[in-house]
Structure formats: structure tokens, C-alpha cells
Design a protein around this motif. Structure first.
Motif, PDB file in Angstrom:
ATOM      1  N   PRO A  51       9.945  -2.315  -5.104  1.00 24.85           N
ATOM      2  CA  PRO A  51       8.801  -2.296  -4.182  1.00 24.85           C
ATOM      3  C   PRO A  51       7.621  -3.074  -4.766  1.00 24.85           C
ATOM      4  O   PRO A  51       7.422  -3.116  -5.976  1.00 24.85           O
ATOM      5  CB  PRO A  51       8.479  -0.810  -4.046  1.00 24.85           C
ATOM      6  CG  PRO A  51       9.766  -0.112  -4.350  1.00 24.85           C
ATOM      7  CD  PRO A  51      10.443  -0.960  -5.402  1.00 24.85           C
ATOM      8  N   SER A  52       6.867  -3.699  -3.904  1.00 23.06           N
ATOM      9  CA  SER A  52       5.696  -4.456  -4.342  1.00 23.06           C
ATOM     10  C   SER A  52       4.778  -3.573  -5.170  1.00 23.06           C
ATOM     11  O   SER A  52       4.546  -2.412  -4.844  1.00 23.06           O
ATOM     12  CB  SER A  52       4.941  -4.985  -3.117  1.00 23.06           C
ATOM     13  OG  SER A  52       3.631  -5.371  -3.459  1.00 23.06           O
ATOM     14  N   PRO A  53       4.208  -4.120  -6.259  1.00 21.13           N
ATOM     15  CA  PRO A  53       3.266  -3.340  -7.073  1.00 21.13           C
ATOM     16  C   PRO A  53       1.878  -3.226  -6.449  1.00 21.13           C
ATOM     17  O   PRO A  53       1.024  -2.517  -6.974  1.00 21.13           O
ATOM     18  CB  PRO A  53       3.208  -4.133  -8.372  1.00 21.13           C
ATOM     19  CG  PRO A  53       3.488  -5.549  -7.965  1.00 21.13           C
ATOM     20  CD  PRO A  53       4.488  -5.441  -6.843  1.00 21.13           C
ATOM     21  N   LEU A  54       1.669  -3.908  -5.328  1.00 21.02           N
ATOM     22  CA  LEU A  54       0.365  -3.857  -4.669  1.00 21.02           C
ATOM     23  C   LEU A  54       0.160  -2.494  -4.007  1.00 21.02           C
ATOM     24  O   LEU A  54       1.121  -1.755  -3.768  1.00 21.02           O
ATOM     25  CB  LEU A  54       0.272  -4.970  -3.620  1.00 21.02           C
ATOM     26  CG  LEU A  54       0.342  -6.405  -4.143  1.00 21.02           C
ATOM     27  CD1 LEU A  54       0.297  -7.390  -2.983  1.00 21.02           C
ATOM     28  CD2 LEU A  54      -0.770  -6.686  -5.134  1.00 21.02           C
ATOM     29  N   PRO A  55      -1.073  -2.135  -3.699  1.00 19.83           N
ATOM     30  CA  PRO A  55      -1.326  -0.869  -3.006  1.00 19.83           C
ATOM     31  C   PRO A  55      -0.476  -0.735  -1.747  1.00 19.83           C
ATOM     32  O   PRO A  55      -0.310  -1.699  -0.988  1.00 19.83           O
ATOM     33  CB  PRO A  55      -2.819  -0.951  -2.672  1.00 19.83           C
ATOM     34  CG  PRO A  55      -3.389  -1.857  -3.714  1.00 19.83           C
ATOM     35  CD  PRO A  55      -2.327  -2.869  -3.993  1.00 19.83           C
ATOM     36  N   PHE A  56       0.081   0.437  -1.545  1.00 23.65           N
ATOM     37  CA  PHE A  56       0.942   0.726  -0.406  1.00 23.65           C
ATOM     38  C   PHE A  56       2.216  -0.141  -0.400  1.00 23.65           C
ATOM     39  O   PHE A  56       2.897  -0.229   0.602  1.00 23.65           O
ATOM     40  CB  PHE A  56       0.202   0.526   0.925  1.00 23.65           C
ATOM     41  CG  PHE A  56      -0.930   1.468   1.174  1.00 23.65           C
ATOM     42  CD1 PHE A  56      -0.756   2.605   1.929  1.00 23.65           C
ATOM     43  CD2 PHE A  56      -2.192   1.204   0.654  1.00 23.65           C
ATOM     44  CE1 PHE A  56      -1.818   3.476   2.173  1.00 23.65           C
ATOM     45  CE2 PHE A  56      -3.253   2.073   0.890  1.00 23.65           C
ATOM     46  CZ  PHE A  56      -3.071   3.213   1.645  1.00 23.65           C
ATOM     47  N   HIS A  57       2.507  -0.824  -1.493  1.00 25.56           N
ATOM     48  CA  HIS A  57       3.638  -1.770  -1.565  1.00 25.56           C
ATOM     49  C   HIS A  57       3.465  -2.909  -0.559  1.00 25.56           C
ATOM     50  O   HIS A  57       4.426  -3.377   0.058  1.00 25.56           O
ATOM     51  CB  HIS A  57       4.966  -1.055  -1.344  1.00 25.56           C
ATOM     52  CG  HIS A  57       5.172   0.113  -2.250  1.00 25.56           C
ATOM     53  ND1 HIS A  57       5.126   0.010  -3.619  1.00 25.56           N
ATOM     54  CD2 HIS A  57       5.418   1.426  -1.983  1.00 25.56           C
ATOM     55  CE1 HIS A  57       5.338   1.198  -4.165  1.00 25.56           C
ATOM     56  NE2 HIS A  57       5.509   2.076  -3.207  1.00 25.56           N
ATOM     57  N   ALA A  58       2.234  -3.370  -0.417  1.00 22.51           N
ATOM     58  CA  ALA A  58       1.914  -4.443   0.526  1.00 22.51           C
ATOM     59  C   ALA A  58       2.649  -5.725   0.147  1.00 22.51           C
ATOM     60  O   ALA A  58       2.969  -5.965  -1.015  1.00 22.51           O
ATOM     61  CB  ALA A  58       0.411  -4.685   0.529  1.00 22.51           C
TER      62      ALA A  58
END
Length: 736
Positions: A51-58
Motif C-alpha cells: 500500500p502507498s506510504p502516503l496518508p490514507f494510502h493515496a
């Protein structure tokens, strides 16, 4: 694993998958596999491996080059193929956990990659992405076939399904098992091997054709723009619109001229303003002529699609494709949908005839001797609208700044109904600078979702408006939704504000209704989460939220003049309300004729498939009993993207069906306290947060307390008199 549709791009809701382990039949929970089983699954090497490491998996739009997408998705396809084979070849007896839940857990890499890719192809495409989409289309169809036409996998699914009576199951687990089994049967799991082989070939060919058609429709609209030589020919347009037309012409090397671009619909918005009849005719002619010849001709591909779809019906023993397609719908069968629409045709035809007479008479007042044509109707309808209701759409636009509509209107509605709050953020990558992103927080202050807003039209953007998920909700995976709304509002000229029409405003509320449906998802299983519902249910939450745009307490928040800050005056608000049933012969007629045209195409038997696409369309429209000579369908066959690539084949009726549900349900809101937190909690508890965890009829009755009623729709459209005696207001005298 969400069901993989045969179409492969430009989806309203992007593909997604998430694993679930905690909600399952009680009788299955204690079962442990007697044999260790550790199949080898290829390891992903792209950024979508996790999953993307960005917030909310953005989505990490900034980390994937256009040329890399094809390889990334091909790797994801390979991984999911291996996951499916591992489930099918499990030596242990099939259980809900090791078969149904395992299917839910498959395809994570695939869904993480395809969700942003599909949005790029739809909203910000180019030749590289289009080529990748075309190459990937048959591969993605093959993946779908590898799942649903895998005999070993279906044997396991069927075994669990046949054993369902002996298991104590949660309601959501029961629904998942039922829908999974039904999907397998629908996709051909029970066909003979030879028929399955043919179906695989058809599916791959269809996916390729649909990808080509999507590209051709986008390119055809761009190529269909007309060039106008002088400013005088644009009389009726605002200074901002003329400046935008000049800028569009300049971008295409037509300096000193003006370019009028095509929207995706048949009737063009500017037809209501252009005073020059010759320019109106040119614009309309360009609209209906697109995609019928030249490099962007869709007709050969459409003819082949119809042949292949009727063959699918034949393989399944169905009388027509519509019957086969509607297996999971609220309406259940073509007869129900067709009867629902045709019962409105007599009143609609009478309204069209009456309105045409009024508009013809209005043209005569100006000394015109021509017979009213389709390119004249919108223009004279706007004149009558201004004269009768003192409603000037150009004046109205000055009060609808796009950002204000979103932040002061839509977000206010969501706060008052549901307690949501929104915080703009600038730390996430986007594919176009005009996109804004917001963190959405629930009533208790907890993070609920991430919301992307992409409002403006671009030449490389598909027409229309849609919602999609970058990340879908899943309780067991602790995944929160990441959702986008995409629209095609005319972008502002440089130095001018971004202004919306009233239609744009209601579309914004509509699409945010879809977004709320996704944000409030609270399901264990992704396949049943949020907007993963039937076509003739998924448009209900969106249309249900449209009327909130006109509520006085909402409108006074966002409808402020962009120059003076003045709140929209009561005379304009009242004019909007008074005119809401005006011109229904056109606005409703174009939708009903398109819906019936869709059903005409998909009710064909194999021996009825025409060789001449446009001749069949002409014949079909002529038999509807409507004034299609003056009120063409909202989409004509060559650019009817909804039914050729958006998954709405035998389903465009859903917009009217769900409009029926929405008017009836909104009437409950009006009669039971209006827009408040108590009402919002009821909406969320009964249907907006339920996904497909219950039947559609049960959710609807849970909210309203009764079966759907068509009368509120007919009253709202002015086809029958409302309780207060009001009806569509257009007569030969023009008197109000």
C-alpha cells in the motif's frame, strides 16, 4: 476480489480488492486446514507491491512514468493469476475462509495499480496511456476469464455455496457467498468447455473494442470543435466565454479566431445562448456527426460489439443480451425497465408537442419563418425561460463560483446532515494542478476518507462526470476510502473566476452523493463495500443528494456573486424553483429516448443484428413515440460511451429508475424534519452506509417504510399534477 468486469477502463468506480478475515460463517471459523499449503506467488517489484506510504494510502501519481504503466499492470495481472491458481489448486477441502475469503484477498497489487491508471486514462490521457490501455484491455479480460471460467475454482465456490445451509453465517457473509456464486454463473462457469473457450475469445475481443471506442469518442469530441471567424458571430455569449473560445482557438493554432468545443452530449450547452442561427446549426451538426467517419469512426466497432454481445446471450440461452446482463439488478429484467419508461411516453410526448408549439410561436414573434429545429429548441427555451421566469442562466452563473459551491455548499450540507468536516491539504501528488484534495473527518473527529476534486474540462479528458475509488473501504484490512469526483465544468479564462451553471451545481451535488456512498462504506468485505452495487441502485444515493443544492439554508451559504459577495437574490431562487418543471419535454425526453435506445440495441436477438448501425438507430428512435426529430437522445449511438465502455449497457435506464427512488426518498426527508443530524444518521444507517450488505428493496424500505413510488418523479417532472396543483408550465399562451 471485486468482480472483474469485461470492460477494462473509464469506470465510474475503479477496481479494488482487499482481504477480509474476521467476518465469516460461524460454522466455518473453527475449521483449520489439515494440510499445510504455501503456494509460491510472484513478488511485485513496482511501487504497488505494498500500500502507498502516503496518508490514507493515496496514489503516488508522481512516481509512475506514463511509459511504465503497462509493465506495472502486466506484472499485477501475473500476480493475481498466480493467486487465483493457488486458490483453485488448494488440496484442502473448500471452506468459506480458504475459498470465498481468499478470493476477497486476491488482487491487491492489481487493484492498487489499476485504480489510478484507469483514472488517468479517463481524466488526463495521452497517446502513451491510450496505447497502454489498448494493449492491456485483452489481458485484463483474460484475467477475468481466468477467474470465472476456472473449473477447479468454481467447483470450490459451488461446494461452499451448496453447503451454505449447514453454516451459521452473518448476513454480510451470506450476501458475499450468494453474490460470488451468482457472478460465477453469470460469467459462464456452468457453460460447456467449448462455449467457455468461445466466451473467453469474445471477452478479450470486446475489451479491445471498448478501449478503442473510448479513445475514439474522446478524440472525436476534440476533433469536432468548430471554428468561428468573428466575435460578432458569438453574440449571446458572455465576455468570459468568448475569451475562453479565443484561447481554445489559439491553442490549436487558430490565432484571431474562436473555437467552440463539443461536450459529450448531443445537445450542446452553448445552443441556449448563441443568437446566430447558422452557428447554432453548425455546432449541432458537428455534435451529431462525430464518430461516424474518418479516424475516429466508431460504427464498425459498435456493429461488432453488438454481434458479440448477442452471441454471449445465445451462449447462455438468454433471449437477448439485456436479459443476460440484468441478472443482479433491482429491476431484475428488461420488461420491468422498459415498462417503467414506456408508461411515461404518452404524457412525455404530449408535453413535447405542447412545448414545441410554444417555442415555434416564440420564434414567430421575432419574425422568423423557419420551422423549429433541434438547434433552435434550446435557444428559444432559454428565451421563454427568461421571459416567463425571469431566469437568465448567464446571470445565474455569476453566483456560482465552483470553489464556493464545493466548500460552502456541498461541505456545509455534509456537515449539517452527517457531521462531516473537511480540511484542504497540499501535500499529496495530483496529475493536474487544478485538482484539490481534502481530508474528510467524521462527526466524532476521526479520519473518515480522502477526497479528490477534479472539476474542469480538458481536451484529454472523457466527457461527463464520475466518482471513482483509489482505495476502497475494508474493515478487516483497516482501509479507509480514497475517493475522487471528476467533472467537466468549463474552465475559466485567465484572470476570470471559475463559474458553474445551475446544471453544473446539481451535478456537483450528484457526484458528491456518490462520494458519500463510498465514504460511509462500513463493510467487512470490499466486494460489498460502498458503491459496489447494481447499476440501478448506485445512482440512487447520488440523485438523492441533488435537491439539497436548492435548499435555502444551503444555497445562501454558497450562492454569492463573485464580484460583490451578494447572496443570490430571492427572485432568482424563486425563478429556479418555478422553472424546475419547465422544458421537461426536452430534458426528460433526451434521457428517456437514450435509455430506450440502449434497450433497443440490447434486446436484439442474433438474427436481428443490423448491418447499418445508423439506419437501425433511425428506425429505433422512430418507433419510440417521442419527438426525437426535435429532441434527440442525450447520446446518439456513435458516442454513447455509457453503453459501449462504461458498463451501462442495458442499464442507462438506471438514471431514471434511481431518480424515481430519489424523489420518493427525498419526499420522506421533507416530510420528516428536513436537513438535520437525526435525518442524516437515518440515511447513513439505512442505506448510505450499507453498500450491498442487504438487498436493495430492504434498504429502501428501511429508510422510507414503503416500496418505491413513481408518483413523486412524475410530479417533479411535471408529467402529472402535484398535490398543490402545479404541473409543467408551458402553454401556447405563455401565461404563468
Amino acid at each position: 476480489m471485486r468482480k472483474l468486469p469485461l470492460l477494462t477502463s473509464t469506470m465510474l468506480m475503479a477496481f479494488a480488492a482487499a482481504g477480509c478475515t474476521t467476518t465469516m460463517p460461524e460454522g466455518d471459523m473453527a475449521v483449520s486446514d489439515p494440510m499445510a499449503y504455501n503456494p509460491q506467488i510472484p513478488t511485485a517489484t513496482s511501487i504497488f507491491a505494498e500500500p502507498s506510504p502516503l496518508p490514507f494510502h493515496a496514489p503516488q501519481f508522481n512516481l509512475v512514468d506514463d511509459t511504465s504503466w503497462q509493465g506495472v499492470i502486466e506484472e499485477a495481472i501475473e500476480i493475481q493469476m498466480a493467486e487465483i491458481e493457488a486458490i483453485a489448486n488448494n488440496p484442502n477441502p473448500p471452506t468459506f475462509q480458504n475459498t470465498i475469503v481468499a478470493l476477497e484477498e486476491s488482487g491487491k497489487v492489481y487493484s492498487r495499480a489499476t485504480a489510478p491508471f484507469d483514472q488517468l486514462v479517463s481524466a488526463n490521457t495521452n497517446d502513451v496511456l491510450n496505447a497502454a490501455d489498448a494493449e492491456l484491455a485483452p489481458q485484463r479480460a483474460a484475467l477475468s476469464s481466468a477467474i470465472y471460467l476456472n473449473p477447479r475454482l468454481f467447483a470450490r465456490v459451488k461446494s461452499v455455496y451448496d453447503n451454505r445451509g449447514s453454516m451459521r453465517m452473518t448476513p454480510e457473509a451470506t450476501m458475499l457467498l450468494q453474490t460470488t456464486y451468482a457472478d460465477f454463473v453469470h460469467e459462464g462457469a456452468q457453460l460447456a468447455p467449448a462455449a467457455q473457450t468461445e466466451l473467453r475469445q469474445i471477452n478479450e475481443r470486446l475489451s479491445a473494442l471498448q478501449a478503442e471506442i473510448s479513445t475514439d469518442i474522446t478524440d472525436g469530441a476534440a476533433a469536432g470543435a468548430i471554428v468561428v471567424n468573428t466575435r460578432e458571430e458569438l453574440a449571446g455569449l458572455s465576455d468570459g466565454q468568448i475569451a475562453a473560445a479565443a484561447a481554445a482557438a489559439n491553442e490549436r493554432g487558430q490565432r484571431g479566431k474562436y473555437m467552440l468545443s463539443l461536450s459529450n452530449t448531443t445537445s450542446q450547452p452553448l445552443l441556449g445562448q448563441l443568437q446566430n442561427r447558422s452557428v447554432r446549426e453548425r455546432l449541432y451538426a458537428a455534435s451529431i456527426a462525430r464518430n461516424q467517419s474518418g479516424a475516429n469512426n466508431t460504427l464498425p466497432n459498435i456493429a461488432e460489439i453488438i454481434r458479440l454481445r448477442t452471441r454471449i446471450a445465445e451462449l447462455f440461452g438468454a433471449p437477448d443480451y439485456a436479459t443476460w446482463q440484468m441478472y443482479d439488478r433491482f429491476a431484475q429484467n428488461p420488461e420491468t425497465a422498459i415498462n417503467f419508461m414506456t408508461q411515461m411516453v404518452p404524457a412525455l410526448r404530449a408535453t413535447q408537442d405542447r412545448e414545441a408549439g410554444v417555442l415555434q410561436a416564440r420564434a414567430r414573434q421575432d419574425g422568423e419563418t423557419f420551422t423549429l429545429q433541434p438547434w433552435d429548441w434550446p435557444y428559444y427555451a432559454e428565451i421563454v425561460r427568461r421571459e416567463r421566469y425571469a431566469l437568465d442562466n448567464e446571470e445565474l452563473k455569476q453566483y456560482f463560483v465552483v470553489e464556493n459551491v464545493l466548500e460552502d455548499g456541498i461541505f456545509y450540507m455534509a456537515n449539517q446532515l452527517y457531521g462531516l468536516t473537511f480540511e484542504k491539504r497540499n501535500d499529496l501528488p495530483v496529475y493536474d494542478d487544478s485538482i484539490t484534495v481534502y481530508t474528510v473527518r467524521d462527526a466524532d473527529g476521526s479520519d473518515l476518507a480522502l477526497f479528490y476534486f477534479d472539476p474542469f474540462a480538458r481536451d484529454n479528458k472523457s466527457g461527463g462526470a464520475w466518482m471513482n475509488n483509489y482505495v476502497e473501504q475494508s474493515r478487516s484490512m483497516n482501509m479507509r476510502p480514497v475517493i475522487s469526483n471528476t467533472l467537466n465544468i468549463v474552465p475559466p479564462a485567465e484572470g476570470q473566476p471559475a463559474l458553474a451553471t445551475w446544471d453544473d451545481v446539481t451535478t456537483m451535488f450528484h457526484e458528491f452523493g456518490h462520494a458519500l456512498h463510498g465514504m460511509f462504506a462500513d463493510q467487512e468485505f470490499t466486494s460489498l463495500s460502498g458503491t459496489n452495487t447494481a447499476r440501478d441502485w448506485v445512482e440512487f444515493p447520488s440523485q438523492f443528494h441533488e435537491p439539497f443544492a436548492a435548499r435555502p439554508e444551503v444555497m445562501q451559504r454558497y450562492a454569492r456573486h463573485w464580484q460583490t459577495g451578494e447572496v443570490i437574490p430571492d427572485r432568482l431562487v424563486q425563478a429556479i424553483d418555478r422553472s424546475s418543471r419547465f422544458d421537461q419535454g426536452y430534458s426528460f425526453g433526451e434521457v428517456i429516448s437514450a435509455s430506450l435506445l440502449d434497450m433497443e440495441w440490447h434486446a436484439l436477438s442474433p438474427d436481428e443484428v443490423p448491418t447499418d448501425v445508423m439506419a437501425f438507430e433511425q428506425q429505433a428512435l422512430g418507433g419510440l413515440g417521442l419527438r426525437t426529430d426535435l429532441v434527440p437522445p442525450r447520446y446518439k449511438t456513435p458516442y454513447f460511451r455509457h453503453i459501449w465502455n462504461h458498463g451501462y449497457q442495458a442499464g442507462y435506464y438506471s438514471y431514471t429508475w434511481t431518480e424515481m427512488l430519489a424523489h420518493d426518498a427525498y419526499e420522506y426527508v421533507v416530510e420528516n424534519g428536513g436537513m438535520n443530524r437525526r435525518m442524516g444518521d437515518r440515511i447513513r444507517r439505512t442505506f448510505l452506509g450499507q453498500g450491498h450488505s442487504k438487498s436493495y428493496d430492504e434498504m429502501y424500505r428501511d429508510f422510507t417504510g414503503h416500496a418505491p413510488r413513481v408518483e413523486p418523479l412524475l410530479e417533479a417532472r411535471g408529467l402529472v399534477a402535484a398535490d398543490d396543483g402545479t404541473q409543467a408550465d408551458i402553454s401556447a399562451t405563455g401565461a404563468e
